[in-house]
Design an enzyme around this catalytic site. Structure first.
Site: not given
Ligand code: BJW
Ligand code: ZN
Length: 241
Positions: A103, A121
């Protein structure tokens, strides 16, 4: 360092597996110094990622969104892959059918040498024209404001999937196929709240895979994960090999 108890179990699974899929999130790059999204450093000038990473935010104020990306490009440009990124390259070379789904947009997996990879992403070092849709690599730091397409003068945007936007269908198909056909799924450093990646663990488990999670601060989710290891990616992942 005393290794967490689950490590030998994952090692044994990996040793016997022909098909392994890995899903990574911001936590794997945290050990390279890249801030996570939902951690304490996830704010920029009091804005959360959810407020800036949308097509509506870019339409409203492209300069603000580009300033955020410039800040991140400056930061990421100084970072290098860590031991976890490198260990996944080694795993790719060992396993017959391997796929890495990230991601992360920071490009640290390809920089480490991962090739069997979907950056679902997008990638912060690529830009896309909002008019002609051409995608180009762009490593300028900072990128001049506001950046225009050399082909058609349209406004350029980051080649990144924002909230509410669809993932590239080929990336999604490739990832879903890898998740539903693997014997082992490793989930490393993601909070698992953003879809569709958030559904991959359940999908793999339904298809019979062994699902293991490595996270510094794991959320309790025994329904969808067989084994959880609490620890830093850069320490735990190399120990799995
Ligand atoms: C460690 C550590 C160490 C720390 N060692 N571990 C179904 C249900 C509800 C909503 C939706 C759904 N389907 C789609 C949606 C809407 C939406 C969504 O999911 N919303 C939710 C928030 C509810 N999804 C979308 O819009 C997606 N599109 C899509 O599905 O299209 C079709 C559709 C659209 C609309 C409705 C329905 C269908 C697209 C999502 C794109 C997200 N992009 C982002 C932003 C990019 C911007 C950028 O980077 O410039 O990508 S969001 C942001 O979060 C980024 C990341 O890739 C993503 C995930 O985050 P991640 O990697 O998990 O990071 P953190 O910070 O959350 O977690 C870090 C973790 O590491 C923690 O757990 C720590 O404990 C751990 N950690 N240090 C090991 N050293
Ligand atoms: Zn153009």
């Amino acid at each position: 360092m005393q290794l967490p108890a689950g490590i030998p179990k994952i090692r044994a699974r990996l040793a016997g597996a022909r098909a392994v899929t890995v899903l990574t999130g911001a936590g794997i790059s945290a050990d390279s110094g890249v801030p996570t999204f939902r951690g304490a450093e996830g704010l920029w000038r009091d804005h959360r990622a959810e407020e800036l990473a949308t097509p509506e935010a870019f339409a409203r104020n492209p300069r603000l969104v580009w300033e955020w990306y410039n800040w991140r490009r400056e930061l990421i440009a100084t970072k290098i892959p860590n031991a976890a990124h490198h260990a996944l390259v080694e795993l790719e070379q060992r396993i017959e059918r391997f796929w890495l789904i990230t991601q992360n947009v920071d490009g640290l997996h390809p920089a480490a040498g991962s090739r069997k990879l979907s950056e679902i992403h997008g990638n912060i070092w690529k830009v896309r024209c909002t008019q002609c849709r051409q995608v180009q690599e762009n490593r300028a730091v900072p990128i001049p404001m506001l950046p225009l397409c050399p082909a058609c003068d349209g406004l350029l945007r980051p080649h990144i999937v924002w909230f509410g936007e669809s993932l590239d269908p080929d990336d999604l198909d490739r990832s879903m196929a890898a998740v539903s056909s693997c014997e082992v799924l490793l989930i490393i450093g993601t909070s698992g709240v953003v879809y569709p990646a958030a559904s991959f663990a359940a999908l793999a488990r339904q298809a019979g895979a062994f699902v293991a999670e490595i996270n510094l601060d794991p959320a309790p989710n025994p329904q969808i994960v067989d084994l959880t290891i609490g620890g830093r990616a850069a320490e735990v992942v190399p120990a799995l090999l």
